[in-house]
Each structure stands twice: as C-alpha cells, then as structure tokens.
Design a protein around this motif. Structure first.
Motif, PDB file in Angstrom:
ATOM      1  N   PRO A  61      96.899 -39.732  42.498  1.00 42.50           N
ATOM      2  CA  PRO A  61      97.150 -39.379  41.092  1.00 42.50           C
ATOM      3  C   PRO A  61      96.740 -37.929  40.813  1.00 42.50           C
ATOM      4  O   PRO A  61      95.887 -37.364  41.494  1.00 42.50           O
ATOM      5  CB  PRO A  61      96.275 -40.362  40.319  1.00 42.50           C
ATOM      6  CG  PRO A  61      96.156 -41.543  41.229  1.00 42.50           C
ATOM      7  CD  PRO A  61      96.095 -40.960  42.620  1.00 42.50           C
ATOM      8  N   THR A  62      97.352 -37.366  39.796  1.00 39.77           N
ATOM      9  CA  THR A  62      97.139 -35.960  39.465  1.00 39.77           C
ATOM     10  C   THR A  62      95.887 -35.760  38.620  1.00 39.77           C
ATOM     11  O   THR A  62      95.605 -36.545  37.718  1.00 39.77           O
ATOM     12  CB  THR A  62      98.359 -35.430  38.684  1.00 39.77           C
ATOM     13  OG1 THR A  62      99.533 -35.659  39.454  1.00 39.77           O
ATOM     14  CG2 THR A  62      98.228 -33.948  38.383  1.00 39.77           C
ATOM     15  N   ILE A  63      95.152 -34.692  38.923  1.00 39.25           N
ATOM     16  CA  ILE A  63      94.032 -34.255  38.084  1.00 39.25           C
ATOM     17  C   ILE A  63      94.615 -33.283  37.065  1.00 39.25           C
ATOM     18  O   ILE A  63      95.009 -32.166  37.402  1.00 39.25           O
ATOM     19  CB  ILE A  63      92.932 -33.617  38.940  1.00 39.25           C
ATOM     20  CG1 ILE A  63      92.355 -34.666  39.900  1.00 39.25           C
ATOM     21  CG2 ILE A  63      91.824 -33.034  38.050  1.00 39.25           C
ATOM     22  CD1 ILE A  63      91.331 -34.126  40.888  1.00 39.25           C
ATOM     23  N   ASN A  64      94.690 -33.736  35.810  1.00 37.46           N
ATOM     24  CA  ASN A  64      95.485 -33.039  34.801  1.00 37.46           C
ATOM     25  C   ASN A  64      94.756 -31.971  34.005  1.00 37.46           C
ATOM     26  O   ASN A  64      95.401 -31.110  33.402  1.00 37.46           O
ATOM     27  CB  ASN A  64      96.052 -34.050  33.798  1.00 37.46           C
ATOM     28  CG  ASN A  64      97.079 -34.969  34.424  1.00 37.46           C
ATOM     29  OD1 ASN A  64      97.705 -34.617  35.410  1.00 37.46           O
ATOM     30  ND2 ASN A  64      97.251 -36.143  33.851  1.00 37.46           N
ATOM     31  N   VAL A  65      93.440 -32.032  33.929  1.00 42.47           N
ATOM     32  CA  VAL A  65      92.670 -31.084  33.126  1.00 42.47           C
ATOM     33  C   VAL A  65      91.807 -30.253  34.065  1.00 42.47           C
ATOM     34  O   VAL A  65      91.097 -30.801  34.922  1.00 42.47           O
ATOM     35  CB  VAL A  65      91.803 -31.806  32.080  1.00 42.47           C
ATOM     36  CG1 VAL A  65      90.958 -30.802  31.300  1.00 42.47           C
ATOM     37  CG2 VAL A  65      92.686 -32.609  31.124  1.00 42.47           C
ATOM     38  N   GLY A  66      91.865 -28.941  33.907  1.00 45.28           N
ATOM     39  CA  GLY A  66      91.132 -28.056  34.798  1.00 45.28           C
ATOM     40  C   GLY A  66      90.262 -27.080  34.042  1.00 45.28           C
ATOM     41  O   GLY A  66      89.834 -27.318  32.905  1.00 45.28           O
ATOM     42  N   VAL A  67      89.997 -25.944  34.679  1.00 44.90           N
ATOM     43  CA  VAL A  67      89.128 -24.907  34.127  1.00 44.90           C
ATOM     44  C   VAL A  67      90.007 -23.960  33.308  1.00 44.90           C
ATOM     45  O   VAL A  67      90.669 -23.072  33.853  1.00 44.90           O
ATOM     46  CB  VAL A  67      88.391 -24.166  35.251  1.00 44.90           C
ATOM     47  CG1 VAL A  67      87.470 -23.098  34.668  1.00 44.90           C
ATOM     48  CG2 VAL A  67      87.592 -25.150  36.105  1.00 44.90           C
ATOM     49  N   SER A  68      90.020 -24.163  31.985  1.00 37.85           N
ATOM     50  CA  SER A  68      90.990 -23.465  31.135  1.00 37.85           C
ATOM     51  C   SER A  68      90.401 -22.903  29.853  1.00 37.85           C
ATOM     52  O   SER A  68      91.129 -22.649  28.891  1.00 37.85           O
ATOM     53  CB  SER A  68      92.132 -24.429  30.757  1.00 37.85           C
ATOM     54  OG  SER A  68      92.806 -24.906  31.891  1.00 37.85           O
ATOM     55  N   ALA A  69      89.098 -22.692  29.813  1.00 30.69           N
ATOM     56  CA  ALA A  69      88.483 -22.223  28.571  1.00 30.69           C
ATOM     57  C   ALA A  69      89.017 -20.878  28.114  1.00 30.69           C
ATOM     58  O   ALA A  69      88.932 -20.542  26.927  1.00 30.69           O
ATOM     59  CB  ALA A  69      86.965 -22.156  28.726  1.00 30.69           C
ATOM     60  N   HIS A  70      89.606 -20.117  29.028  1.00 27.10           N
ATOM     61  CA  HIS A  70      90.147 -18.809  28.654  1.00 27.10           C
ATOM     62  C   HIS A  70      91.429 -18.924  27.820  1.00 27.10           C
ATOM     63  O   HIS A  70      91.953 -17.915  27.353  1.00 27.10           O
ATOM     64  CB  HIS A  70      90.399 -17.958  29.902  1.00 27.10           C
ATOM     65  CG  HIS A  70      91.166 -18.650  30.992  1.00 27.10           C
ATOM     66  ND1 HIS A  70      90.677 -19.737  31.690  1.00 27.10           N
ATOM     67  CD2 HIS A  70      92.392 -18.397  31.514  1.00 27.10           C
ATOM     68  CE1 HIS A  70      91.557 -20.128  32.586  1.00 27.10           C
ATOM     69  NE2 HIS A  70      92.610 -19.334  32.495  1.00 27.10           N
ATOM     70  N   HIS A  71      91.907 -20.149  27.611  1.00 27.67           N
ATOM     71  CA  HIS A  71      93.050 -20.379  26.716  1.00 27.67           C
ATOM     72  C   HIS A  71      92.641 -21.163  25.466  1.00 27.67           C
ATOM     73  O   HIS A  71      93.492 -21.678  24.751  1.00 27.67           O
ATOM     74  CB  HIS A  71      94.149 -21.150  27.452  1.00 27.67           C
ATOM     75  CG  HIS A  71      94.782 -20.399  28.577  1.00 27.67           C
ATOM     76  ND1 HIS A  71      95.598 -19.310  28.378  1.00 27.67           N
ATOM     77  CD2 HIS A  71      94.709 -20.575  29.921  1.00 27.67           C
ATOM     78  CE1 HIS A  71      96.014 -18.846  29.556  1.00 27.67           C
ATOM     79  NE2 HIS A  71      95.486 -19.598  30.504  1.00 27.67           N
ATOM     80  N   ARG A  72      91.354 -21.245  25.205  1.00 30.42           N
ATOM     81  CA  ARG A  72      90.853 -22.153  24.174  1.00 30.42           C
ATOM     82  C   ARG A  72      91.271 -21.790  22.754  1.00 30.42           C
ATOM     83  O   ARG A  72      91.241 -22.643  21.868  1.00 30.42           O
ATOM     84  CB  ARG A  72      89.322 -22.230  24.251  1.00 30.42           C
ATOM     85  CG  ARG A  72      88.606 -20.935  23.873  1.00 30.42           C
ATOM     86  CD  ARG A  72      87.104 -21.042  24.198  1.00 30.42           C
ATOM     87  NE  ARG A  72      86.364 -19.867  23.750  1.00 30.42           N
ATOM     88  CZ  ARG A  72      86.255 -18.749  24.443  1.00 30.42           C
ATOM     89  NH1 ARG A  72      86.868 -18.638  25.620  1.00 30.42           N
ATOM     90  NH2 ARG A  72      85.553 -17.728  23.974  1.00 30.42           N
ATOM     91  N   GLN A  73      91.664 -20.544  22.509  1.00 28.46           N
ATOM     92  CA  GLN A  73      92.045 -20.155  21.145  1.00 28.46           C
ATOM     93  C   GLN A  73      93.379 -20.759  20.708  1.00 28.46           C
ATOM     94  O   GLN A  73      93.734 -20.699  19.533  1.00 28.46           O
ATOM     95  CB  GLN A  73      92.122 -18.626  21.014  1.00 28.46           C
ATOM     96  CG  GLN A  73      90.798 -17.914  21.212  1.00 28.46           C
ATOM     97  CD  GLN A  73      90.605 -17.499  22.660  1.00 28.46           C
ATOM     98  OE1 GLN A  73      91.300 -17.983  23.553  1.00 28.46           O
ATOM     99  NE2 GLN A  73      89.660 -16.610  22.895  1.00 28.46           N
ATOM    100  N   PHE A  74      94.124 -21.339  21.635  1.00 31.28           N
ATOM    101  CA  PHE A  74      95.432 -21.898  21.308  1.00 31.28           C
ATOM    102  C   PHE A  74      95.325 -23.412  21.133  1.00 31.28           C
ATOM    103  O   PHE A  74      94.742 -24.098  21.973  1.00 31.28           O
ATOM    104  CB  PHE A  74      96.436 -21.562  22.417  1.00 31.28           C
ATOM    105  CG  PHE A  74      96.694 -20.084  22.567  1.00 31.28           C
ATOM    106  CD1 PHE A  74      97.682 -19.456  21.822  1.00 31.28           C
ATOM    107  CD2 PHE A  74      95.935 -19.317  23.439  1.00 31.28           C
ATOM    108  CE1 PHE A  74      97.922 -18.096  21.959  1.00 31.28           C
ATOM    109  CE2 PHE A  74      96.160 -17.957  23.581  1.00 31.28           C
ATOM    110  CZ  PHE A  74      97.153 -17.343  22.827  1.00 31.28           C
ATOM    111  N   PRO A  75      95.884 -23.953  20.060  1.00 32.00           N
ATOM    112  CA  PRO A  75      95.750 -25.383  19.767  1.00 32.00           C
ATOM    113  C   PRO A  75      96.214 -26.280  20.912  1.00 32.00           C
ATOM    114  O   PRO A  75      97.265 -26.043  21.520  1.00 32.00           O
ATOM    115  CB  PRO A  75      96.643 -25.571  18.534  1.00 32.00           C
ATOM    116  CG  PRO A  75      96.620 -24.240  17.856  1.00 32.00           C
ATOM    117  CD  PRO A  75      96.605 -23.244  18.981  1.00 32.00           C
TER     118      PRO A  75
END
Length: 256
Positions: A61-75
C-alpha cells in the motif's frame, strides 16, 4: 502483485520465493490550482503498480502523507514532521523484513521525502536488516524530461501535469493551466533562490504565489505517457537488478 488484494496464503507463497518489495511513497499537498493534492502519491503508486505488474514483485500500500510543511500555507496540505516520517517508514520496512523481505525499492514522487528515505535506508543497511534504495521517476530519465519540456517545473510543473493527465486525467483542471502558469513562477532561475551559495527560502510560497513552477500549458497526456513508459522501464530494470544481487554483497561487510 498488490499486497492488499491478496489473502495471506498467497502472500506466504510470495515470501517463500521472493525477497523484494516495492513501496510507493508521495505526499498530499498543494500542486497549484490545476492538479489534485494527491499528485505525488498518485504518481508514485502508478509507477509502483506498473513495475509490479511487469515483474511480479510485491507492491505494498502507498504511504500518502510525507514531509510537506514547506507547502503548509496552501489549504489542504498535509504533512508529518521528519522524525515521525522516518520512524514510520523504518517501522514499515522492518515489518516487511519480518516477513522475509531483504531488499526494498522506495518508489518516491515527492522531493521532500528524499533525504529522509535515504536516512532510513542507511539505518536499515547499518543494522543488516535490508537493502533499501530511494527511486524518483524524473531522476531516472533526466535527459528525456529536458527534451520534452522547455521549462519542466519542478513543482506542479508540466512534467507532473502531464503524468497526471496520463494517469488520472479526470482530476486535472485543464481550464486552469494558463492560470497556473501566469500565477506561478514560470522560470525558477529568475527566482534567485540561492545567493552567494546559500539557499535563501524555506517555503514554496516565498517563490510562487500559487505554489507552482514552469509552464503547465506545455503538458499533454501524450507527453505524460511517454515519460511514464520510459521511467517505468528504468524502475523495472532497477528491480530486476536488485533482485538478482547476492544479499551478502548488499549488506555491510564485517568490520572485524
């Protein structure tokens, strides 16, 4: 062979004869006004499933959520902190090793995951648990990406747009491609993201008002199919090569 679709007796047969697993990983984060937030994990799963179908190797199965805090300003952007991500992937991988897997291909489609997957691979290697490598599709065919697109992105650009047009075209807002181009940063070199050898930004919004880069209007499903086939060939070759190696040659030699 997709793990979640099989019963345990069939999986037991796989683990008795094979020792390689393909693990797709991506993110759930903004990809501009035209692409779904699942862009990265949809791409990763597409490649992983294709390689599994061609080779017969196991796809998890796919791991869908990663290290993405640098996009946190977008809903809607989701992320986990790097230590949590590394620990989760390592635990996930040790789970596979418990069943007899000793080589793993992380099919990764999100740049924010790269350094953390390589760190997990290093930990597993040092402990003699498994040989795990990180693979990213565009790094396997860089010349073709440059040939196909004048401005390829990177994030939410024409290369990712073309792949999603090919893999899940109904999720692409084609009527917003011009808005994506005009409201983002077409040429990343003009952003001057480094000064005197130092990277001078942390968040995507620092460089692009709508979060994306490149000329999205240059994307077509046909280009996406061409990229997908070429990179899939590379992934299949990697899996075949890795499966053919002696595990003693992959794991660390004894120090004393």
């Amino acid at each position: 062979m997709y793990l979640a679709e099989h019963a345990w007796p069939d999986l037991a047969s796989y683990f008795e004869s094979e020792s390689l697993a393909i693990v797709p990983l991506g993110s759930t984060e903004q990809h501009g006004p035209h692409l779904p937030e699942g862009t990265d994990h949809l791409i990763a799963e597409g490649f992983a499933r294709e390689a599994a179908a061609r080779t017969g190797y196991l796809c998890t199965p796919t791991i869908n959520v990663g290290v993405s805090a640098h996009h946190r300003q977008f809903p809607g952007t989701m992320w986990v902190d790097p230590p949590a991500f590394r620990d989760y992937v390592e635990s996930f991988s040790r789970n596979l090793a418990y069943h007899g897997i000793d080589r793993i291909v992380y099919v990764n489609a999100h740049g924010g995951n790269v350094e953390h997957l390589r760190e997990v691979g290093r930990r597993l290697h040092e402990d003699g648990v498994a040989f795990a490598v990180e693979w990213m599709w565009n790094e396997s065919i860089p010349e073709l990406v440059d040939e196909v697109f004048e401005q390829n992105g990177p994030h939410g650009g024409p290369k990712e747009t073309a792949l999603i047009q090919h893999l899940a075209g109904d999720l692409v807002h084609d009527e917003r491609l011009e808005d994506a181009r005009d409201g983002g940063l077409r040429d990343i070199e003009t952003a001057e993201t480094t000064k005197f050898g130092s990277r001078t930004f942390y968040d995507a919004i620092d460089n692009s008002d709508n979060g994306v880069f490149g000329d999205q209007t240059d994307a077509t499903p046909q280009k996406g199919e061409r990229l997908f086939e070429a990179a899939s060939d590379q992934l299949v070759e990697l899996c075949s090569w890795l499966a053919g190696q002696d595990i003693d040659d992959l794991l660390p030699a004894s120090h004393v």
